[in-house]
Write an enzyme that holds these catalytic residues in place. Structure first.
Site, mmCIF file in Angstrom:
data_model
loop_
_atom_site.group_PDB
_atom_site.id
_atom_site.type_symbol
_atom_site.label_atom_id
_atom_site.label_comp_id
_atom_site.label_asym_id
_atom_site.label_seq_id
_atom_site.Cartn_x
_atom_site.Cartn_y
_atom_site.Cartn_z
ATOM 1 N N GLY A 28 15.059 -60.199 -6.170
ATOM 2 C CA GLY A 28 14.273 -59.564 -7.463
ATOM 3 C C GLY A 28 14.174 -60.623 -8.221
ATOM 4 N N CYS A 82 20.279 -50.413 1.920
ATOM 5 C CA CYS A 82 20.561 -51.274 0.791
ATOM 6 C C CYS A 82 21.292 -49.938 0.210
ATOM 7 C CB CYS A 82 19.351 -51.188 0.322
ATOM 8 S SG CYS A 82 18.522 -50.027 0.590
ATOM 9 N N GLY A 91 14.420 -56.023 -1.546
ATOM 10 C CA GLY A 91 15.222 -57.472 -1.269
ATOM 11 C C GLY A 91 15.961 -57.419 -2.150
ATOM 12 N N GLU A 151 13.505 -52.669 -6.040
ATOM 13 C CA GLU A 151 14.606 -52.069 -4.869
ATOM 14 C C GLU A 151 15.430 -53.147 -4.765
ATOM 15 O OE1 GLU A 151 16.730 -50.166 -2.337
ATOM 16 O OE2 GLU A 151 14.857 -50.138 -1.340
#
Ligand code: UN1
Length: 507
Positions: free
Chosen positions: A248, A299, A243, A265
């Protein structure tokens, strides 16, 4: 309604318009507030799913923990066989699952199915790997001693996944966690409950057919409180979070505080460098997929484009032409390349970013507008802006590509590396010495360093993840599986004597 229109897809996967349960821990439940899956094409409700309360989550964690105590004793190749059966079931429903991803997230059908393919591929990888979870033998310095390194299961793995890859990224974690002998607890994004329920039903069937506890693949729909509980709970041995960097950082801090294991990640701010010696045709096509694909919501999406001054003008001209040909529309319609943004909030982010570009001295080369209508559609956009402008340093999850001119490859590498994020990066060149500059110690500082392919669309076989604010974790292929294990060094003395290491005498 959106449900009626797509009833065939939804009912193949066992979904109803209302009354879907959002907790699976061996049985279906969830008595918390209802989550709504909304079509980003029309903003109509597709279907509703209940969420789990924290009390229900606690019960689920206990069940997962108990299930894992048996599962850890099952030989790894047998665990791999279960994952193979999951793979077969996913393949059977690939069309419906891919369509559902498309419906719920808004990505085009080809990409929705591609995501299910990624889940299938990681299952194949994990099944093979289940026979190759190798440790190693290390020569001992002591006579009559045997030293080895081996990998045992961790326990319960918490998986918190994002809306943009609601199936594949969960799959990377589930497949590897299961073959390494863990139970999983999956908290999907609040806006993609349907695909999560559908996949969990498929896995439930496989587990039940094999007389295994369903709690090995627990799914808990919920909000931030569920995620926070998973981060806090010392019963969750690894928290794998995908996210934003912002969330994070919070999750990471909580987990680190209890010295739990983490796999992060997080955000990317990925760049493509097109050098003067590049194959421009290839590079244009790559940039189009990398920046417009998934409407800029990967991402790994390319957000920054650095063009060598010698090819800058002609490249921009060709890319602008390519953008003009992109069909925007219903992601399930044939020929459409760009679907809507996932939420109305994302449309606001898009607008704000366009304003910021203008305020910071940038120009809009193509796009820049929100498309009116019930859906969340925006025009894929190219800007021309200084690589150092404030807005260029941030990841905004929309299809806006910032273009800047570079004098040479060194300057491109400097720009590539100067942001806080470090996920993916690509260089287009036909000169072999540039390739090794780019991949070497003074090259790209990202986790993914590509040549002549886009920043997105990685294969499952490689380790996936990035450096700096991207969080440092590696998921999916290569030796990522080791993160789901307790690594042990075992030294076994069969000499009958007690020689100490370093030649120490203690008598
Ligand atoms: C993500 O956007 O979180 O490399 C994952 C890619 C895909 C995975 C993206 N295989 O673009």
């Amino acid at each position: 309604s959106a449900f009626a229109k797509h009833a065939a897809i939804l009912s193949e996967l066992g979904l109803k318009p209302t009354g879907n349960k959002g907790l699976f821990d061996g049985q279906w439940g969830g008595s918390g507030p209802v989550q709504t899956a909304v079509s980003p094409v029309t903003n109509e409700t597709i279907a509703e799913v209940s969420t789990a309360t924290i009390d229900e989550l606690k019960v689920a964690i206990a069940k997962a923990k108990k299930a894992q105590e048996e599962w850890r004793l099952v030989p790894a190749p047998r665990r791999g066989e279960i994952v193979r059966q999951i793979r077969e079931r996913l393949e059977k429903h690939k069309h419906a699952l891919g369509s559902l991803v498309s419906l719920e997230v808004g990505k085009i059908y080809a990409e929705g199915v591609g995501e299910i393919q990624e889940y299938i591929d990681i299952c194949d990888f994990a099944t093979g790997l289940s026979r190759a979870l190798n440790g190693s033998v290390i020569p001992s310095e002591r006579p009559g001693h045997f030293m080895m390194e081996q990998y045992n299961p961790l326990g319960v793995v918490g998986i918190i996944s994002a809306f943009n890859f609601p199936a594949a990224v969960a799959g990377w974690n589930v497949a590897l966690a299961l073959i390494t002998g863990n139970a999983t607890i999956w908290k999907p994004a609040p806006s993609t409950p349907l695909i999560s329920v559908a996949i969990s039903k498929i896995i439930q069937d496989v587990l039940e057919e094999n007389n295994l506890p369903g709690a090995l693949h627990t799914m808990v729909c919920g909000g931030a409180d569920v995620g926070e509980y998973l981060a806090k709970s010392s019963d969750i041995n690894l928290v794998s979070f995908t996210g934003s960097t912002e969330v994070g950082r919070k999750v990471g801090t909580i987990v680190q505080n209890r010295f739990g294991k983490l796999l992060l990640e997080l955000g990317g701010n990925n760049a493509i460098i097109v050098n003067e010696d590049a194959d421009l045709e290839l590079a244009v096509r790559a940039c189009l997929f990398a920046a417009v694909g998934t409407a800029g919501q990967r991402c790994t999406t390319t957000r920054r484009l650095f063009l060598h001054e010698k090819i800058h003008d002609q490249f921009v001209e060709r890319l602008v032409k390519a953008y003009a040909q992109v069909k925007i529309g219903d992601p399930l319609e044939e020929g459409v390349l760009c679907g809507p943004l996932h939420t109305k909030v994302a449309v606001e982010h898009y607008k704000k970013t366009i304003e910021a570009v203008k305020a910071q001295g940038g120009k809009i080369l193509v796009g820049g507008n929100v498309i009116p209508g019930p859906g969340n559609f925006v025009e894929p956009t190219i800007t021309s802006i200084d690589a150092n402008a404030a807005i260029v340093q941030h990841e905004v999850f929309v299809p806006i590509l910032h273009v800047s001119k570079i004098k040479n490859l060194e300057e491109g590498i400097k720009f590539n590396n100067q942001v806080a994020q470090g996920l993916s990066s690509s260089l287009f060149t036909q000169d072999i010495s540039n390739v090794f500059k780019w991949t070497g110690p003074a090259g790209s500082d990202c986790g993914i360093v590509n040549v002549n392919i886009p920043t997105n669309g990685a294969e499952i076989g490689g380790a996936f993840g990035g450096e700096k604010e991207t969080g440092g974790g590696r998921e999916s292929g290569s030796d990522s599986w080791k993160q789901y294990c307790r690594r042990q060094t075992a030294t076994i003395n069969f000499s009958g004597a007690l020689p100490l290491a370093q030649g120490i005498k203690f008598e």
